[in-house]
Design a protein around this motif. Structure first.
Motif, PDB file in Angstrom:
ATOM      1  N   TRP A 191       0.869  -1.177   0.000  1.00 39.93           N
ATOM      2  CA  TRP A 191       0.000   0.000   0.000  1.00 39.93           C
ATOM      3  C   TRP A 191       0.909   1.232   0.000  1.00 39.93           C
ATOM      4  O   TRP A 191       1.326   1.725   1.043  1.00 39.93           O
ATOM      5  CB  TRP A 191      -0.922  -0.003   1.221  1.00 39.93           C
ATOM      6  N   TRP A 192       1.240   1.698  -1.151  1.00 43.41           N
ATOM      7  CA  TRP A 192       2.129   2.842  -1.356  1.00 43.41           C
ATOM      8  C   TRP A 192       1.437   4.108  -0.849  1.00 43.41           C
ATOM      9  O   TRP A 192       0.328   4.429  -1.285  1.00 43.41           O
ATOM     10  CB  TRP A 192       2.440   2.942  -2.848  1.00 43.41           C
ATOM     11  N   TYR A 194       1.663   7.035  -1.566  1.00 47.09           N
ATOM     12  CA  TYR A 194       1.358   8.019  -2.620  1.00 47.09           C
ATOM     13  C   TYR A 194      -0.107   7.956  -3.016  1.00 47.09           C
ATOM     14  O   TYR A 194      -0.708   8.966  -3.397  1.00 47.09           O
ATOM     15  CB  TYR A 194       2.252   7.747  -3.835  1.00 47.09           C
ATOM     16  N   PHE A 195      -0.697   6.761  -2.939  1.00 49.51           N
ATOM     17  CA  PHE A 195      -2.108   6.576  -3.254  1.00 49.51           C
ATOM     18  C   PHE A 195      -2.835   6.064  -2.009  1.00 49.51           C
ATOM     19  O   PHE A 195      -2.253   5.313  -1.223  1.00 49.51           O
ATOM     20  CB  PHE A 195      -2.305   5.535  -4.367  1.00 49.51           C
ATOM     21  N   ASN A 203      -2.298  -1.101  -4.097  1.00 49.71           N
ATOM     22  CA  ASN A 203      -2.991   0.146  -4.469  1.00 49.71           C
ATOM     23  C   ASN A 203      -2.304   0.888  -5.611  1.00 49.71           C
ATOM     24  O   ASN A 203      -2.549   2.072  -5.827  1.00 49.71           O
ATOM     25  CB  ASN A 203      -3.157   1.062  -3.248  1.00 49.71           C
ATOM     26  N   TYR A 204      -1.444   0.190  -6.344  1.00 52.77           N
ATOM     27  CA  TYR A 204      -0.850   0.757  -7.564  1.00 52.77           C
ATOM     28  C   TYR A 204      -0.743  -0.374  -8.574  1.00 52.77           C
ATOM     29  O   TYR A 204      -0.964  -1.545  -8.235  1.00 52.77           O
ATOM     30  CB  TYR A 204       0.518   1.378  -7.275  1.00 52.77           C
ATOM     31  N   ASP A 205      -0.407  -0.041  -9.794  1.00 57.02           N
ATOM     32  CA  ASP A 205      -0.272  -1.052 -10.831  1.00 57.02           C
ATOM     33  C   ASP A 205       1.164  -1.558 -10.863  1.00 57.02           C
ATOM     34  O   ASP A 205       2.079  -0.818 -11.246  1.00 57.02           O
ATOM     35  CB  ASP A 205      -0.643  -0.467 -12.193  1.00 57.02           C
ATOM     36  N   LYS A 208       3.072  -0.926 -14.010  1.00 57.51           N
ATOM     37  CA  LYS A 208       3.474   0.468 -14.241  1.00 57.51           C
ATOM     38  C   LYS A 208       4.627   0.872 -13.327  1.00 57.51           C
ATOM     39  O   LYS A 208       5.451   1.725 -13.687  1.00 57.51           O
ATOM     40  CB  LYS A 208       2.265   1.379 -14.010  1.00 57.51           C
ATOM     41  N   TYR A 209       4.688   0.274 -12.134  1.00 59.18           N
ATOM     42  CA  TYR A 209       5.737   0.601 -11.163  1.00 59.18           C
ATOM     43  C   TYR A 209       6.485  -0.686 -10.783  1.00 59.18           C
ATOM     44  O   TYR A 209       6.405  -1.159  -9.645  1.00 59.18           O
ATOM     45  CB  TYR A 209       5.139   1.262  -9.921  1.00 59.18           C
ATOM     46  N   ARG A 212       8.929  -0.889  -7.579  1.00 59.54           N
ATOM     47  CA  ARG A 212       8.272  -0.967  -6.269  1.00 59.54           C
ATOM     48  C   ARG A 212       7.750  -2.385  -6.011  1.00 59.54           C
ATOM     49  O   ARG A 212       7.880  -2.914  -4.903  1.00 59.54           O
ATOM     50  CB  ARG A 212       7.143   0.059  -6.187  1.00 59.54           C
TER      51      ARG A 212
END
Length: 482
Positions: A191-192, A194-195, A203-205, A208-209, A212
């Protein structure tokens, strides 16, 4: 007789607390292990039949459901309670601050091992880390752990709780299982910050990252490797959080899996390979992700309606919750014994959960249930251990098992659902399992009884002294010697 894989509509939850169960279609994709050491361990595990599960963490201080109140989903099991419930971010801070007050000074794993052993349990699975990310072991890769100086219990000689539990149960002859949550909601790489988190998923793709996500994969690998190298012989790696999986494995016929929108491949081949390098023959249970890393399947809070011809285990709660809840209602020993018989008659194993409280001990009712179960097992366990399914499996309140040697089969006659004591008729008739030859019949705890066979029906005569006020509780067991 070749059995069908069966577990469809039967997967309904028994309690409200079980509604977040990771149900899945166990009929699809089971891959038997090819490693001879894994095969041997799996066969040994299938003989044990009865195990202890323990969900324990800082959440026990609030007496709430484990981890799930951190998850920003609008489900019954994620409801927040308490003074910070109205603001999600304040609530998360208060929840994580539970680390600073967690001091379970009554912790005595030898007491637990002894109680479980007397109840007839043979293996244990302990939550080394649940979804909230709080480690109940001395990880070097996070300070969110029971051994960190911020945690009062860190000064206790038994602060490395997982190691103490595994050691105590191993000394009493248990197979040892480490529960580990693949998702970690405390990790900035899951759970980054940033979002904001949206649901249980990352909680990010990760595509795309990728850097991480690679960090998170390595973090997960490192923590599991600690458990595989620093905690003695391990028999089971029990991995929860089935939404962390290759996207290609998502089964859209399962409701909760439809929420998985991104690739979350944690590289199970690398993890399993590492685990088996350190722990040859270890069972890997990547639950709800069918394939070579789900060595047995784990229906949650339910029992399949019919036998399965793959290795399986029902994980179920003794109380109403996986985690400790004050004044919880514990199932009566009669119900637990009946459930054990039904599971074993269908070829499975029973993993029964008890949630320790904030001070480090179980509710007294849990000890009482285990003692009552142990009294029954001390007489009847030969019909439980090292057994397999045998037709006709069940008839009304009769359930069948057979010893894996083929030398004996067993017929359990259950008490009524509202009565502990078994009332036996003067004559009991039942189907001869698979038409086998019967040389002798014994009523366990009583002795040999007379019988008459007519075709495939066996009529057993019950001694008059054992028909009413028999003293037999929960279920009577008849041994049929072949």
């Amino acid at each position: 007789m070749k059995l069908n894989y069966v577990l469809s509509a039967a997967l309904t939850c028994i309690t409200v607390w079980g509604l977040h169960a990771q149900h899945h279609n166990v009929s699809a994709g089971y891959v038997p292990p090819s490693d001879p050491l894994v095969q041997q361990n799996l066969a040994e595990w299938q003989d044990l039949k009865f195990g202890l599960f323990m969900h324990w963490g800082t959440y026990s201080q609030w007496g709430i459901v484990e981890s799930w109140s951190l998850c920003p989903e609008d489900e019954g099991w994620t409801v927040r309670r308490g003074p910070h419930a109205e603001n999600y971010f304040d609530y998360v801070k208060a929840y994580e601050n539970l680390q600073t007050t967690f001091n379970p000074i009554q912790f005595n794993p030898e007491k637990w091992a002894e109680a479980a052993k007397q109840a007839g349990m043979k293996y244990v699975v302990f939550t080394t880390k649940h979804h909230d990310g709080f480690a109940m072991f001395d990880t070097k890769h996070s300070d969110y752990k029971i051994t960190d100086p911020k945690t009062p219990f860190s000064a206790n000689p038994k602060a490395n709780v997982a190691k103490e539990i595994f050691s105590a149960f191993r000394t009493d002859g248990f197979k040892i299982g480490a529960y580990f949550s693949k998702p970690d909601w405390h990790s900035d790489d899951y759970w980054w910050p940033y979002f904001p988190p949206k649901d249980r998923n990352v909680n990010y793709d990760p595509v795309k990252y990728p850097e991480r996500w690679e960090n998170f994969k390595q973090f997960t690998y490192n923590q599991i490797e600690e458990l595989m190298t620093d905690y003695g012989k391990m028999d089971i790696l029990w991995l929860d959080g089935g939404w962390v999986r290759p996207f290609a494995t998502v089964d859209t016929t399962v409701e909760w899996q439809r929420t998985i929108k991104v690739e979350q491949d944690i590289d199970m081949a690398r993890i399993a390979g590492m685990a088996r390098k350190h722990q040859p023959g270890i069972l890997v249970v990547d639950r709800t992700v069918p394939g070579e890393f789900e060595n047995y399947v784990t229906p949650e809070q339910t029992v399949p309606e019919e036998p399965l011809n793959i290795p399986w285990e029902s994980c179920m709660t003794m109380g109403g919750s996986w985690s400790y809840v004050p004044h919880d209602t514990y199932k009566p020993a009669r119900q637990i014994v009946h459930t054990l018989i039904k599971i074993v008659s269908r070829g499975g194993s029973y993993l029964l959960n008890i949630g320790p409280g904030p001070h480090g001990d179980w509710d007294p009712a849990a000890y009482q249930r285990l003692e009552e179960i142990g009294t029954w097992m001390s007489v009847n366990s030969e019909g439980i251990y090292s057994t397999r399914s045998i037709a006709p499996f069940a008839e009304q309140n009769l359930y069948y098992t057979q010893h894996k040697s083929g030398n004996a089969s067993y017929v359990f006659y259950l008490s009524n659902d509202d009565q502990d004591e078994v009332s036996l008729p003067d004559k009991l008739r039942f189907t001869v399992p698979e038409g086998k030859a019967i040389k002798r019949v014994e009523l366990l705890g009583v002795g040999e009884v007379s019988f008459k066979r007519t075709d495939d029906t066996l009529e057993v005569s019950i001694p008059k002294s054992k028909q009413q006020n028999s003293g037999i509780r929960y279920a009577a067991t008849f041994t049929l010697i072949h």
